[in-house]
Design a protein around this motif. Structure first.
Motif, PDB file in Angstrom:
ATOM      1  N   ILE A  41      16.010  53.046  53.573  1.00 16.99           N
ATOM      2  CA  ILE A  41      15.193  51.936  54.068  1.00 16.99           C
ATOM      3  C   ILE A  41      13.857  52.500  54.559  1.00 16.99           C
ATOM      4  N   SER A  42      12.762  51.999  54.012  1.00 17.36           N
ATOM      5  CA  SER A  42      11.439  52.391  54.523  1.00 17.36           C
ATOM      6  C   SER A  42      10.898  51.263  55.371  1.00 17.36           C
ATOM      7  N   LEU A  43      10.661  51.555  56.641  1.00 15.29           N
ATOM      8  CA  LEU A  43      10.031  50.581  57.546  1.00 15.29           C
ATOM      9  C   LEU A  43       8.670  51.137  57.949  1.00 15.29           C
ATOM     10  N   GLU A  44       7.850  50.298  58.519  1.00 13.62           N
ATOM     11  CA  GLU A  44       6.512  50.779  58.914  1.00 13.62           C
ATOM     12  C   GLU A  44       6.608  51.990  59.841  1.00 13.62           C
ATOM     13  N   GLN A  45       7.680  52.043  60.642  1.00 12.92           N
ATOM     14  CA  GLN A  45       7.759  53.130  61.630  1.00 12.92           C
ATOM     15  C   GLN A  45       8.620  54.306  61.196  1.00 12.92           C
ATOM     16  N   GLY A  46       9.002  54.367  59.931  1.00  8.04           N
ATOM     17  CA  GLY A  46       9.730  55.558  59.494  1.00  8.04           C
ATOM     18  C   GLY A  46      10.765  55.282  58.417  1.00  8.04           C
ATOM     19  N   GLU A  47      11.555  56.347  58.143  1.00  6.78           N
ATOM     20  CA  GLU A  47      12.559  56.316  57.072  1.00  6.78           C
ATOM     21  C   GLU A  47      13.958  56.302  57.687  1.00  6.78           C
TER      22      GLU A  47
END
Ligand SMILES: Nc1ncnc2c1ncn2[C@@H]1O[C@H](COP(=O)(O)OP(=O)(O)OP(=O)(O)O)[C@@H](O)[C@H]1O
Ligand SMILES: N[C@@H](CCO)C(=O)O
Length: 317
Positions: A41-47
């Protein structure tokens, strides 16, 4: 591939929002793995990695969360359950228990050398030291000695004559030594420390994952499971150089007892039976399906090669 539960973007976005980690940029089902569904999962705040737990009782999830918190607090390179902004670790998605964890760096290695084995031995010892004695978090394994005896008795008729005599001898040995095995020094054990559950950058061990077989049990069993995978050649023969590296590194941190040394050859065989049986069961259960199935014959060969064990446990003088 082993994505047992596919997910659509809208349900993922709804699930991820309470973590407060920014927008969903990308997600991808992970083909590796044979027991649970995992997504990068890639989110704006990291992996991150999202795990949907596909087997095992839901009411055991607090154990895994607690154990990973303990190991993370002991500075071991393990994933742990992130909390939502309201402090919730264990969630549900598509009807399955679901955890979001940090994505650890590194890659699995296929060809282990002695330096990798030193790192594995040290990490295993640290895991045991962090949880042994009165620190142990109790959880009975669902694939323990009684499970082996029951499943082995049921499966044996599916095997050819040579396999039957190999398995029967190992089951008899388990029956004979069961009580003694259960008296060995205990801790929390990973119980599945194979090459595909560790990650490396070069020869530096950066991650130990997949704790869903973790339980309380004999530390020696964990060592035997790891050694059978990290220190076997393609024919199942123990590579003495790698094996001595793993055992020496482990023993330097957590010395073995004489009781453990006595049961060592038996324990290597028990650890083969565990995975020979679980692979036979998986091969029958998932036959013809798009699920990663590990070859049961690999553990039959390893068990054949462990009938005579010359490798001794290092003991402090
Ligand atoms: N926290 C993590 N950080 C980085 N990669 C991860 C993480 N968790 C899982 N993975 C990746 O997902 C893959 C599958 O994960 P895992 O081994 O936990 O699945 P599984 O189905 O439980 O596997 P197994 O067949 O070993 O039981 C791993 O091989 C690894 O590449
Ligand atoms: N590591 C196991 C699969 C997960 O328990 C095996 O190789 O059979």
């Amino acid at each position: 591939m082993s994505v047992f539960t596919p997910l659509a973007r809208p349900e993922l976005e709804t699930f991820l929002a309470p973590y407060g980690l920014g927008r969903l940029l990308d997600f991808q089902g992970i083909a590796a793995g044979s027991e649970n569904t995992n997504f990068f999962i890639s989110l704006e705040q990291g992996e991150f990695v999202l795990t949907l737990v596909e087997r095992g009782p839901v009411d055991e999830m607090p154990f895994f969360i607690k154990l990973l918190d303990v190991l993370h607090d002991a500075d071991l390179p393990v994933p742990y359950a992130l909390r939502t902004t309201e402090g919730v670790a264990l969630r549900e998605l598509a009807g399955k228990p679901a955890l979001l964890q940090p994505r650890l760096a590194g890659k699995h290695i296929k060809d282990a050398n002695a330096q990798h084995c030193v790192q594995v031995g040290e990490l295993l010892a640290h895991l045991h030291l962090a949880t042994q004695g009165d620190k142990v978090l109790e959880r009975k394994t669902d694939r323990g000695l009684d499970w082996m005896l029951d499943e082995g008795a049921q499966l044996i008729s599916h095997l050819d004559a040579e396999q039957q005599s190999l398995l029967q001898a190992a089951l008899d040995e388990i029956q004979q030594h069961k009580a003694h095995i259960l008296t060995l020094p205990r801790a929390n054990i990973h119980a599945d420390l194979f090459r595909d559950n560790a990650m490396f950058e070069g020869t530096h061990l950066t991650g130990l994952i997949d704790f869903y077989n973790a339980c309380s049990g004999p530390m020696l069993y964990d060592v035997a499971i790891a050694l059978n995978d990290w220190c076997s050649d393609d024919a199942g023969v123990i590579d003495g150089h790698r094996a001595r590296a793993l055992l020496g590194a482990y023993a330097a941190l957590r010395p073995f007892s004489t009781g453990e040394a006595e049961l060592w050859p038996t324990m290597l065989r028990v650890a083969c039976v565990r995975f020979w049986l679980s692979r036979l069961i998986a091969a029958e259960t998932f036959a013809g399906q798009d699920v990663l199935i590990h070859d049961p014959v690999e553990f039959q060969q390893r068990l054949e090669q462990r009938q005579q064990v010359t490798l001794q446990l290092p003991l402090a003088l």
